[in-house]
Design an enzyme around this catalytic site. Structure first.
Site, PDB file in Angstrom:
ATOM      1  N   GLU A 128       0.830  -1.209   0.000  1.00 39.85           N
ATOM      2  CA  GLU A 128       0.000   0.000   0.000  1.00 39.85           C
ATOM      3  C   GLU A 128       0.863   1.257   0.000  1.00 39.85           C
ATOM      4  OE1 GLU A 128      -2.633  -0.973  -1.088  1.00 39.85           O
ATOM      5  OE2 GLU A 128      -4.159  -0.432   0.381  1.00 39.85           O
ATOM      6  N   THR A 181      -5.500   7.211  -5.336  1.00 40.63           N
ATOM      7  CA  THR A 181      -5.548   7.427  -3.888  1.00 40.63           C
ATOM      8  C   THR A 181      -4.624   8.582  -3.500  1.00 40.63           C
ATOM      9  OG1 THR A 181      -6.097   5.127  -3.503  1.00 40.63           O
ATOM     10  CG2 THR A 181      -5.169   6.309  -1.644  1.00 40.63           C
TER      11      THR A 181
END
Ligand code: HSE
Length: 309
Positions: A128, A181
């Site tokens: 991530e 994101t």
């Protein structure tokens, strides 16, 4: 050589009030991956279908996450990874998390499960970090542990598996526009007003309590985000109309899925979730934009083996 084919599920992070701390696991949408233990040491991405993603193992989230795990495993092993992407990148339903979490889960399984599910969250977070510049765990935790999860603390990492009331069903619309994101994190303010913080942490507590006591009304009242949603929702076409349509059809709550552009609505029962899907579809049919809609019960198991090869 030993291989497994796995299902790596999509996830909905934040759940309105719980930015970076709450998430849940979906059942009807996810990637497939084939992970193999081989003789030749090192971690290699050997195939990617369904998306243009890096084959270079320093740049792919799956191999980066596996390398983080192998650093702690300490013995030399060889891993090959095939990725069959079904979750689009930048969709807001945990595309990078599915790859990172799926890879570490499968490698752990092939090695005889030396690590716990909670250990694996830490390794998947390395993926991530590569994907968004931030090692958030609110997608990888529900993918690995299933159900609803809470990241109580990042330092030290403390992830809690929550209870899932059995009648909860998610409806998710994914407009086919990409919102990275990293971009949608850049619109967020880093300082917040104390009054808003009080409102928000009241809702986080309410949602957690509502899940454990199966109090659907309390879950609905708590699905509210006074901090992030007002800033991010402007990036999502028809957000307010979708939200109103979902709530009018009886959804308990509706908000941005992760960093968007997907929007989730949580309902009690499949019938309501399907009505919500129809109402949202009608809103989006007028936009001319392509979109997907998923209706899914909560996936209690998380990642699962589809085939031992
Ligand atoms: N908590 C993360 C964010 C989730 O909202 O940026 C990204 O899917």
């Amino acid at each position: 050589m030993k291989s497994i084919r796995i299902f790596a599920p999509a996830t909905v992070a934040n759940l309105s009030c719980g930015f970076d701390v709450l998430g849940c696991c979906l059942d009807t949408v996810g990637d497939e991956m084939v992970i193999s233990l081989v003789n030749e040491p090192g971690v290699k991405i050997t195939k990617i279908e369904g998306a243009k993603l890096p084959m270079d193992s320093d740049k792919n989230v799956a191999s980066v996450a596996v390398n983080a795990l192998l650093e702690d495993y300490k013995k030399e092993v060889g891993i090959q990874i095939e990725i069959y992407k079904k979750i689009k990148a930048g969709s807001g339903i945990g595309s990078s998390a599915a790859s990172s979490a799926g890879a570490v889960w499968a490698v752990n399984h092939l090695l005889g499960s030396p690590f716990t599910g909670k250990d694996l969250v830490k390794y998947a977070m390395a993926g991530e970090k590569l994907a968004s510049g931030n090692a958030h765990a609110d997608n990888v935790a529900p993918a690995l542990l299933g159900g609803f999860t809470l990241v109580r603390s990042y330092t030290p990492l403390d992830v809690i598996r929550l209870h899932s009331p059995k009648d909860l069903v998610m409806t998710v619309i994914h407009p086919q526009i990409e919102v990275k994101t990293s971009d949608s994190r850049s619109v967020i303010k880093h300082k917040i007003d104390l009054k808003q913080a009080i409102h928000q942490w009241g809702n986080v507590g309410g949602l957690v309590a509502g899940l454990f006591t199966e109090d659907y009304d309390l879950i609905g009242r708590s699905l509210e985000d006074v901090i992030i949603e007002p800033l991010r929702s402007i990036l999502i076409p028809e957000f307010n109309n979708v939200k109103n349509a979902a709530l009018n059809q009886g959804a308990l709550g509706c908000g941005i899925s992760g960093s968007g552009p997907s929007i989730f609505a949580l309902s009690k029962g499949l019938e309501t979730a399907n009505k919500v899907a129809d109402a949202i579809r009608e809103v989006y049919n007028n936009t001319g934009l392509d979109f997907d809609i998923h209706v899914s019960k909560i996936n209690e198991q998380g990642i699962r083996i589809l085939e031992n090869i």
